[in-house]
Motif scaffolding. Structure first.
Motif, PDB file in Angstrom:
ATOM      1  N   GLU A   1       0.843  -1.199   0.000  1.00  0.00           N
ATOM      2  CA  GLU A   1       0.000   0.000   0.000  1.00  0.00           C
ATOM      3  C   GLU A   1       0.881   1.253   0.000  1.00  0.00           C
ATOM      4  OE1 GLU A   1      -3.661   1.987   2.584  1.00  0.00           O
ATOM      5  OE2 GLU A   1      -2.940  -0.023   3.069  1.00  0.00           O
ATOM      6  N   GLY A   2       0.561   2.170  -0.890  1.00  0.00           N
ATOM      7  CA  GLY A   2       1.319   3.411  -0.975  1.00  0.00           C
ATOM      8  C   GLY A   2       2.430   3.381  -2.010  1.00  0.00           C
ATOM      9  N   GLU A   3       2.794   2.190  -2.508  1.00  0.00           N
ATOM     10  CA  GLU A   3       3.817   2.105  -3.549  1.00  0.00           C
ATOM     11  C   GLU A   3       3.216   2.511  -4.888  1.00  0.00           C
ATOM     12  OE1 GLU A   3       7.232  -0.856  -3.820  1.00  0.00           O
ATOM     13  OE2 GLU A   3       5.768  -1.973  -2.643  1.00  0.00           O
ATOM     14  N   LYS A   4       3.918   3.373  -5.580  1.00  0.00           N
ATOM     15  CA  LYS A   4       3.457   3.839  -6.887  1.00  0.00           C
ATOM     16  C   LYS A   4       3.619   2.739  -7.937  1.00  0.00           C
ATOM     17  CE  LYS A   4       4.461   7.506 -10.245  1.00  0.00           C
ATOM     18  NZ  LYS A   4       5.432   8.559 -10.622  1.00  0.00           N
ATOM     19  N   GLU A   5       2.653   2.640  -8.853  1.00  0.00           N
ATOM     20  CA  GLU A   5       2.715   1.634  -9.912  1.00  0.00           C
ATOM     21  C   GLU A   5       3.997   1.789 -10.737  1.00  0.00           C
ATOM     22  OE1 GLU A   5      -0.128   1.121 -13.592  1.00  0.00           O
ATOM     23  OE2 GLU A   5      -0.984   0.056 -11.864  1.00  0.00           O
ATOM     24  N   ILE A   6       4.585   0.668 -11.105  1.00  0.00           N
ATOM     25  CA  ILE A   6       5.836   0.657 -11.871  1.00  0.00           C
ATOM     26  C   ILE A   6       5.521   0.716 -13.359  1.00  0.00           C
ATOM     27  CG2 ILE A   6       7.920  -0.686 -12.397  1.00  0.00           C
ATOM     28  CD1 ILE A   6       7.622  -1.932  -9.567  1.00  0.00           C
ATOM     29  N   THR A   7       6.252   1.553 -14.088  1.00  0.00           N
ATOM     30  CA  THR A   7       6.044   1.695 -15.531  1.00  0.00           C
ATOM     31  C   THR A   7       7.033   0.805 -16.295  1.00  0.00           C
ATOM     32  OG1 THR A   7       7.634   3.510 -15.745  1.00  0.00           O
ATOM     33  CG2 THR A   7       5.341   4.104 -15.197  1.00  0.00           C
ATOM     34  N   PRO A   8       6.764   0.497 -17.574  1.00  0.00           N
ATOM     35  CA  PRO A   8       7.706  -0.330 -18.345  1.00  0.00           C
ATOM     36  C   PRO A   8       9.132   0.216 -18.366  1.00  0.00           C
ATOM     37  CG  PRO A   8       5.613  -0.260 -19.479  1.00  0.00           C
ATOM     38  CD  PRO A   8       5.501   0.698 -18.319  1.00  0.00           C
ATOM     39  N   GLU A   9       9.301   1.534 -18.476  1.00  0.00           N
ATOM     40  CA  GLU A   9      10.670   2.059 -18.561  1.00  0.00           C
ATOM     41  C   GLU A   9      11.411   2.010 -17.227  1.00  0.00           C
ATOM     42  OE1 GLU A   9      10.984   6.056 -19.920  1.00  0.00           O
ATOM     43  OE2 GLU A   9      10.077   6.930 -18.129  1.00  0.00           O
ATOM     44  N   GLU A  10      10.705   1.640 -16.165  1.00  0.00           N
ATOM     45  CA  GLU A  10      11.350   1.410 -14.868  1.00  0.00           C
ATOM     46  C   GLU A  10      11.695  -0.071 -14.679  1.00  0.00           C
ATOM     47  OE1 GLU A  10       9.559   4.617 -11.757  1.00  0.00           O
ATOM     48  OE2 GLU A  10       8.059   3.251 -12.624  1.00  0.00           O
ATOM     49  N   CYS A  11      11.529  -0.863 -15.751  1.00  0.00           N
ATOM     50  CA  CYS A  11      11.813  -2.300 -15.699  1.00  0.00           C
ATOM     51  C   CYS A  11      13.092  -2.625 -16.455  1.00  0.00           C
ATOM     52  CB  CYS A  11      10.666  -3.090 -16.329  1.00  0.00           C
ATOM     53  SG  CYS A  11       9.110  -2.974 -15.440  1.00  0.00           S
ATOM     54  N   LEU A  12      13.838  -3.599 -15.930  1.00  0.00           N
ATOM     55  CA  LEU A  12      15.039  -4.091 -16.584  1.00  0.00           C
ATOM     56  C   LEU A  12      14.855  -5.585 -16.850  1.00  0.00           C
ATOM     57  CD1 LEU A  12      17.886  -3.345 -17.572  1.00  0.00           C
ATOM     58  CD2 LEU A  12      18.741  -3.939 -15.283  1.00  0.00           C
ATOM     59  N   VAL A  13      14.837  -5.951 -18.122  1.00  0.00           N
ATOM     60  CA  VAL A  13      14.673  -7.341 -18.548  1.00  0.00           C
ATOM     61  C   VAL A  13      16.048  -7.981 -18.699  1.00  0.00           C
ATOM     62  CG1 VAL A  13      14.047  -8.766 -20.548  1.00  0.00           C
ATOM     63  CG2 VAL A  13      12.440  -7.042 -19.677  1.00  0.00           C
ATOM     64  N   PHE A  14      16.207  -9.188 -18.163  1.00  0.00           N
ATOM     65  CA  PHE A  14      17.454  -9.950 -18.292  1.00  0.00           C
ATOM     66  C   PHE A  14      17.195 -11.126 -19.220  1.00  0.00           C
ATOM     67  CE2 PHE A  14      17.985  -7.583 -14.440  1.00  0.00           C
ATOM     68  CZ  PHE A  14      19.345  -7.382 -14.280  1.00  0.00           C
ATOM     69  N   GLU A  15      17.948 -11.216 -20.322  1.00  0.00           N
ATOM     70  CA  GLU A  15      17.705 -12.219 -21.356  1.00  0.00           C
ATOM     71  C   GLU A  15      19.009 -12.764 -21.916  1.00  0.00           C
ATOM     72  OE1 GLU A  15      15.758 -14.047 -23.111  1.00  0.00           O
ATOM     73  OE2 GLU A  15      13.740 -13.459 -22.491  1.00  0.00           O
ATOM     74  N   ASP A  16      18.949 -14.019 -22.391  1.00  0.00           N
ATOM     75  CA  ASP A  16      20.074 -14.564 -23.135  1.00  0.00           C
ATOM     76  C   ASP A  16      19.727 -14.745 -24.610  1.00  0.00           C
ATOM     77  OD1 ASP A  16      19.808 -18.058 -23.341  1.00  0.00           O
ATOM     78  OD2 ASP A  16      18.300 -16.794 -22.407  1.00  0.00           O
ATOM     79  N   SER A  17      18.445 -14.848 -24.944  1.00  0.00           N
ATOM     80  CA  SER A  17      18.046 -15.143 -26.320  1.00  0.00           C
ATOM     81  C   SER A  17      17.712 -13.888 -27.111  1.00  0.00           C
ATOM     82  CB  SER A  17      16.831 -16.082 -26.335  1.00  0.00           C
ATOM     83  OG  SER A  17      15.645 -15.379 -26.007  1.00  0.00           O
ATOM     84  N   VAL A  18      17.832 -13.998 -28.420  1.00  0.00           N
ATOM     85  CA  VAL A  18      17.507 -12.872 -29.305  1.00  0.00           C
ATOM     86  C   VAL A  18      16.001 -12.590 -29.315  1.00  0.00           C
ATOM     87  CG1 VAL A  18      17.602 -12.040 -31.687  1.00  0.00           C
ATOM     88  CG2 VAL A  18      19.590 -13.184 -30.682  1.00  0.00           C
ATOM     89  N   PRO A  19      15.120 -13.607 -29.455  1.00  0.00           N
ATOM     90  CA  PRO A  19      13.681 -13.326 -29.348  1.00  0.00           C
ATOM     91  C   PRO A  19      13.299 -12.721 -28.001  1.00  0.00           C
ATOM     92  CG  PRO A  19      14.017 -15.480 -30.343  1.00  0.00           C
ATOM     93  CD  PRO A  19      15.354 -15.025 -29.833  1.00  0.00           C
ATOM     94  N   GLY A  20      14.005 -13.119 -26.939  1.00  0.00           N
ATOM     95  CA  GLY A  20      13.721 -12.575 -25.618  1.00  0.00           C
ATOM     96  C   GLY A  20      14.081 -11.103 -25.504  1.00  0.00           C
ATOM     97  N   VAL A  21      15.220 -10.733 -26.089  1.00  0.00           N
ATOM     98  CA  VAL A  21      15.605  -9.315 -26.107  1.00  0.00           C
ATOM     99  C   VAL A  21      14.538  -8.510 -26.839  1.00  0.00           C
ATOM    100  CG1 VAL A  21      17.261  -7.632 -26.991  1.00  0.00           C
ATOM    101  CG2 VAL A  21      18.084  -9.748 -25.938  1.00  0.00           C
ATOM    102  N   GLU A  22      14.078  -9.043 -27.971  1.00  0.00           N
ATOM    103  CA  GLU A  22      13.056  -8.332 -28.738  1.00  0.00           C
ATOM    104  C   GLU A  22      11.763  -8.216 -27.943  1.00  0.00           C
ATOM    105  OE1 GLU A  22      10.805  -8.563 -33.048  1.00  0.00           O
ATOM    106  OE2 GLU A  22      12.896  -9.193 -32.864  1.00  0.00           O
ATOM    107  N   ALA A  23      11.407  -9.258 -27.198  1.00  0.00           N
ATOM    108  CA  ALA A  23      10.202  -9.202 -26.364  1.00  0.00           C
ATOM    109  C   ALA A  23      10.300  -8.072 -25.346  1.00  0.00           C
ATOM    110  CB  ALA A  23       9.984 -10.541 -25.658  1.00  0.00           C
ATOM    111  N   GLY A  24      11.479  -7.956 -24.716  1.00  0.00           N
ATOM    112  CA  GLY A  24      11.681  -6.887 -23.738  1.00  0.00           C
ATOM    113  C   GLY A  24      11.614  -5.506 -24.360  1.00  0.00           C
ATOM    114  N   ARG A  25      12.236  -5.356 -25.520  1.00  0.00           N
ATOM    115  CA  ARG A  25      12.206  -4.066 -26.203  1.00  0.00           C
ATOM    116  C   ARG A  25      10.787  -3.704 -26.650  1.00  0.00           C
ATOM    117  NH1 ARG A  25      16.478  -1.037 -27.625  1.00  0.00           N
ATOM    118  NH2 ARG A  25      14.743   0.400 -27.334  1.00  0.00           N
ATOM    119  N   ARG A  26      10.050  -4.688 -27.168  1.00  0.00           N
ATOM    120  CA  ARG A  26       8.673  -4.433 -27.601  1.00  0.00           C
ATOM    121  C   ARG A  26       7.764  -4.084 -26.425  1.00  0.00           C
ATOM    122  NH1 ARG A  26       6.948  -6.263 -32.847  1.00  0.00           N
ATOM    123  NH2 ARG A  26       8.720  -7.018 -34.064  1.00  0.00           N
ATOM    124  N   ALA A  27       8.173  -4.505 -25.233  1.00  0.00           N
ATOM    125  CA  ALA A  27       7.403  -4.172 -24.029  1.00  0.00           C
ATOM    126  C   ALA A  27       7.720  -2.770 -23.527  1.00  0.00           C
ATOM    127  CB  ALA A  27       7.691  -5.197 -22.932  1.00  0.00           C
TER     128      ALA A  27
END
Length: 273
Positions: free
Chosen positions: A182-208
């Motif tokens: 309670e009281g925590e502000k909602e997190i936006t996509p640009e406040e997220c850091l995706v960790f990936e090893d695959s190329v499709p996974g990197v693209e998924a993170g960028r598209r998000a």
């Protein structure tokens, strides 16, 4: 080429792929596949094909594999033989370098303003295989609360919307926002850091609309030599001609490649450990 952005907000959520990123299961997948290929006198799986399969849901990866392999058995029989070998190998998976320290550090990490840094899991692995790979690593995966684990067979992900589509990472963020204190502000996509090893996974993170850390297998990196910037921008064409407006630009500052997860640069991402 876009100017590299530098005015990012601090990271408040870290979203993790699993296979080949947190644990050595990608190498075990290769061992399973090559054992079956050898059984039917077919050559070992080359990284040029494996690179296309990595990170994708099982059905998509399977279609790519079978088109290349041309095995004299049905897909159903292949899955039976594959599952038999996986049951032997997956319970011996190990964390990759730097993973244990990184996940432990993130439990204590805060933004400069004192906000907690949250974590979630977003893996294409289905539940049965997830359990095979992780039951013996319970303490490692305990950092991901059950309601913040999004698996490949999650009913909330529409058919055909696995990686490189952004849905799995957007859903992972949704699980965090739905369970903030309670009281925590909602997190936006640009406040997220995706960790990936695959190329499709990197693209998924960028598209998000999220920032991305790419930690490729050395053999995968060989396959993309000279195209690393395209990968980081999500512009290798893995996701087809859909939602192109969500992709990044070359050198836009939203993604970087690291050789391992060891000595992670927390300060660069606005995290204090």
């Amino acid at each position: 080429m876009a100017p590299s952005r530098t005015d990012f907000p601090p990271i408040r959520a870290c979203l993790f792929d699993m296979d080949g990123l947190l644990i050595d299961s990608e190498d075990k997948y290769t061992l399973c596949t090559n054992a079956i290929l050898a059984r039917y006198n077919r050559p070992p799986l080359p990284w040029s094909i494996k690179a296309q399969m990595q990170g994708r849901p099982g059905s998509s990866a399977g279609a790519i594999f079978h088109q290349w392999a041309q095995l004299p058995i049905s897909r159903e029989q292949y899955l039976v033989e594959q599952a038999e070998i996986q049951r032997e190998l997956f319970p011996s998976t190990k964390p990759l370098p730097g993973v244990e320290k990184l996940l432990a550090d993130l439990q204590a990490a805060r933004t400069p303003a004192g906000a907690k840094v949250h974590v979630a899991l977003a893996t294409s692995s289905h539940e049965a295989n997830f359990k095979l790979k992780t039951t013996h690593l319970e303490s490692l995966f305990a950092v991901f609360e059950p309601h913040r684990r999004v698996l490949g067979d999650d009913a909330r992900i529409a058919h055909g919307r696995g990686k490189p589509a952004p849905d799995i990472y957007l859903l992972a963020l949704q699980t965090i926002n739905a369970s903030l204190a309670e009281g925590e502000k909602e997190i936006t996509p640009e406040e997220c850091l995706v960790f990936e090893d695959s190329v499709p996974g990197v693209e998924a993170g960028r598209r998000a609309g999220m920032r991305v850390i790419w930690v490729p297998h050395p053999e995968l990196l060989v396959e993309y030599t000279g195209r690393e910037k395209e990968v980081l921008a999500g512009r290798t064409g893995e996701g087809g001609q859909v939602d192109l407006h969500q992709l990044g630009e070359i050198d836009d500052g939203w993604a970087e490649r690291l050789p391992t997860l060891e000595r992670f640069p927390y300060e660069k991402y606005g995290m204090v450990v």
